[in-house]
Design an enzyme around this catalytic site. Sequence first.
Site, PDB file in Angstrom:
ATOM      1  N   HIS A 133       0.864  -1.182   0.000  1.00 11.80           N
ATOM      2  CA  HIS A 133       0.000   0.000   0.000  1.00 11.80           C
ATOM      3  C   HIS A 133       0.900   1.232   0.000  1.00 11.80           C
ATOM      4  CE1 HIS A 133      -3.918   1.976   1.626  1.00 11.80           C
ATOM      5  NE2 HIS A 133      -3.165   2.876   1.002  1.00 11.80           N
ATOM      6  N   GLU A 180      -2.506  -1.652  -3.253  1.00 14.19           N
ATOM      7  CA  GLU A 180      -3.597  -0.896  -2.650  1.00 14.19           C
ATOM      8  C   GLU A 180      -3.282   0.594  -2.702  1.00 14.19           C
ATOM      9  OE1 GLU A 180      -4.766  -4.180   0.803  1.00 14.19           O
ATOM     10  OE2 GLU A 180      -3.779  -2.302   1.360  1.00 14.19           O
ATOM     11  N   HIS A 184      -7.803  -6.213   7.364  1.00  8.69           N
ATOM     12  CA  HIS A 184      -7.519  -5.187   8.366  1.00  8.69           C
ATOM     13  C   HIS A 184      -7.709  -5.780   9.761  1.00  8.69           C
ATOM     14  CE1 HIS A 184      -6.346  -0.982   8.857  1.00  8.69           C
ATOM     15  NE2 HIS A 184      -6.864  -1.139  10.066  1.00  8.69           N
ATOM     16  N   ASP A 185      -6.605  -5.857  10.468  1.00  2.64           N
ATOM     17  CA  ASP A 185      -6.565  -6.352  11.848  1.00  2.64           C
ATOM     18  C   ASP A 185      -6.965  -7.816  11.984  1.00  2.64           C
ATOM     19  OD1 ASP A 185      -5.605  -3.954  12.791  1.00  2.64           O
ATOM     20  OD2 ASP A 185      -7.588  -3.160  13.291  1.00  2.64           O
TER      21      ASP A 185
END
Length: 247
Positions: free
Chosen positions: A43, A73, A201-202
């Site tokens: 990203h 990303e 994410h996470d």
Amino acid sequence: MTQLSVNVNKIAVLRNSRGGTDPDVLQAAHACLDAGAHGITVHPRPDRRHIHAEDVLALAALTAARGVEFNIEGNPFAPPRQGYPGLLPLCAQTRPAQATLVPDGDGQLTSDHGFDFARDAERLRPLIAELKAHGCRVSLFVDAGNPDLAQAAAIGADRIELYTGPYAEAHAAGDAGAMLALFADAARRAQAAGLGVNAGHDLSQDNLRQFLAAVPQVLEVSIGHALISEALYAGLDATVKGYLRLL
């Protein structure tokens, strides 16, 4: 089997904190792929806080040589600036297998919300078409509660990536049931519209199995922060293999 794409941004954060080339992002990506990861995610941001454009070029060559997915990303609306040519020019140069579009601003510590299609859909439509002309599969970062997920298909996207931060928070608090139901419903709505479903994410070794058991047909998870953090203790090889066992 859900595919695992390892996000190597955090390797670049550590490198940049000292300057120079150590730890080496390319070597870390090699280690992840040697352990069985299905792809690599980056990203790059305009402020170059972690992955640089130069890293993107090197990782594109590596993933092409290894025959694995490269996923870039970024915010397609962020203008180019010194050291950052822009997301679409990077994708045009490297032709990643997947481009994941994320509506993050310069000041955000990390991606923390998905697109608002009422506001962004028509701006996204020509950018998606341009990326697909470069041979990229296009995924849009979305919130599970977004009522307009089918709009992603209408403007040409191939997949969505569900922003799983709220699920991870609920899991850590010991009450993930409602969130799992929300994410499962989002996946089904997206799939009914003809979209593939990614997630990220996470996600971690603690919460991934429960998520995949509840949310149907997740094609790919992109995991960076937790995986790299866990690898500080167990090593990249063992950590990547640990995730693969969960998948």
